[in-house]
Design an enzyme around this catalytic site. Sequence first.
Site, PDB file in Angstrom:
ATOM      1  N   ASP A  17       0.830  -1.199   0.000  1.00  6.85           N
ATOM      2  CA  ASP A  17       0.000   0.000   0.000  1.00  6.85           C
ATOM      3  C   ASP A  17       0.873   1.262   0.000  1.00  6.85           C
ATOM      4  OD1 ASP A  17      -2.527   1.549   0.575  1.00  6.85           O
ATOM      5  OD2 ASP A  17      -1.327   2.068   2.326  1.00  6.85           O
TER       6      ASP A  17
ATOM      7  N   GLU B 134       1.060  -0.424  -5.291  1.00  4.30           N
ATOM      8  CA  GLU B 134       0.018   0.586  -5.469  1.00  4.30           C
ATOM      9  C   GLU B 134       0.716   1.930  -5.666  1.00  4.30           C
ATOM     10  OE1 GLU B 134      -3.732   2.675  -3.156  1.00  4.30           O
ATOM     11  OE2 GLU B 134      -1.727   2.565  -2.319  1.00  4.30           O
TER      12      GLU B 134
END
Length: 684
Positions: A340, A395
């Site tokens: 993330d 990401e």
Amino acid sequence: MPPTAPSDGTGIIDLDPWLEPFRDAIKRRYNYVESWVKTVDEAEGGLEQFSRGYEKFGFNVSDNGDITYREWAPNAVEASLVGDFNNWDITANPMTRNDFGVWEIALPASDGKAVIPHDSKVKIGLVTPSGERLYRIPAWIKRVVQDLNVSAIYDSVFWNPPKEQRYIFQHGRPKKPESLRIYEAHVGISSPETRVATYKEFTANMLPRIKYLGYNAIQLMAIMEHAYYASFGYQVNNFFAASSRYGNPEDLKELVDTAHSLGLVVLLDVVHSHASKNVDDGLNQFDGSDHLYFHAGPKGQHELWDSRLFNYGNHEVLRFLLSNLRFWMEEYGFDGFRFDGVTSMLYTHHGIGTGFSGGYHEYFGPAVDDDGVMYLALANEMLHRLYPDCITVAEDVSGMPALCLPHSVGGVGFDYRLAMAIPDMYIKLLKEKSDADWDIGNLSFTLTNRRHGEKTIAYAESHDQALVGDKTLMMWLCDKEMYTHMSTLTEFTPVIERGMALHKMIRLVTHALGGEGYLNFEGNEFGHPEWLDFPRAGNNNSFWYARRQLNLTEDNLLRYKFLNEFDRSMQLTENKYGWLHAPQAYISLKHEGDKVLVFERAGLLWIFNFHPTNSFTDYRVGVDRGGTYRIVLDTDDAAFGGLERNDRSTRFFTSDMPWNGRANFLQVYIPTRTALVLALEETL
């Protein structure tokens, strides 16, 4: 990859000549990673040993019950282990410190048993140079629990279940899928009931559903313990602890092992981009300083996320984070990670207030965080060396070149990146354009605009679009009629007909054109009717929207079942023909007037008619391979809630005349808002 890549990390320039002006920067970046590899080799015996930090730090129990506990807290002048086992007596079990600021204590077994009882509370007591006494949750603790009746603050417990209560893995890891089809899920919301669902329930109810739908990978969100449920797992306070909201660690092991038995790989949504600011039950100000795991001062604060930022250039921080990845692979059997917030890690501005133009100077200039890039490269190098089938996904919104190429050629080492521009495009289309104004050229460009040689995971919408404040695609398409006309007993209104048609077409074109992998957030496959909103002060702590109404697909009188079956057919058709691991599509037609898109990929012929009103009879489309074609997927099929305007048994014969740059053509009937996928008859 080049057969013999240069040894200075400039192999990526052979793959992308536009990188030539940045040769020196690429070399520096590569050499910086290599300098850390050398440091780790010399000081720690290599990445393999270095990433076993959890075997040295935190609590470790030998076979005979002896306990050792170590903690890095260089600012402390005194340390002691306290807990239920010694009645929280600060003087009972003092710890000793080494030259590197690591505190240690050994607790010999008593009568062959560990002296700290399983599941009993523990903490480390520290004294700062000013004389302040602190009580902290151990940084490497494997289990924390929260009693909201008493306090929102977590308690750390010593997790050492007797052998008969430990889960024993029975299944090996599945082989790395050639085509990655990811089902993104959150354990707590995976139930129609207004409560937090459990690991056990996910194992029993969700794993068979995911397998039935034809996905081969699960991406689990919000597993690393986070104090605030509504943070969606993105404010981690305990990095080695699996969230106790859903059950105990053995239950999570059972979940992963059962997924493996079904041939599903399991990815962990890992948050190493930042950490919770919590002091009482997090890493913040652990030893009384503000710069232990994090940068000191403003550099250590993420102003938008209100969280702390790791100092990736610190030896012990690297040990902590690399060992954290290794721990989740070893202890729980995960098969890889979706990292993330990678953009925040790659740049000193963290992506805040920055629009990326795609100019290469943005990826190699002063805004790049060398330590962040180095950590991600080391993490990928370590994971892929030790686990050849490990999958890592980044990401990143910036589009940094070589993010998904190996370190050996100068890359950062990820396997895949997320195609984050695709869902943004769909929201923009549905919010700002009428159907008649959709730009087919721009649609196909956005879906195919990715770096050659770097694998991408495409998605029409993820959890981001499902959150309150935004809308899912189905809500944009149908809005309030979802509450009144999704029953087969009600009128098939133009709004619902359009919504269901475009929902299927958007997913299919994304799957086919958008990348080398595909992702779906749970519930979106069948057009989940409501957004996602976790219990919080702003909604009176309601669970009403913090759930997935998976039961809707099981009601035969509701149209959700049609979308569910289409998603299943799409995944199973990909499983058969393997377009995600085939070369990128050849697009032969982008007709703006007709709103028709035609392309070939993996030997299949794809025909999309996005026109809101016009159907086309005997529409001529080019195809390279001649032969007899049949329909393998039709969004208009009655089984998918369509009007079945084409017969599945129809044979389409090619004519050997060039058309749209292809050697042959065939003619098809393409009704308004439908898509057909054709395959050569001999492949059926």
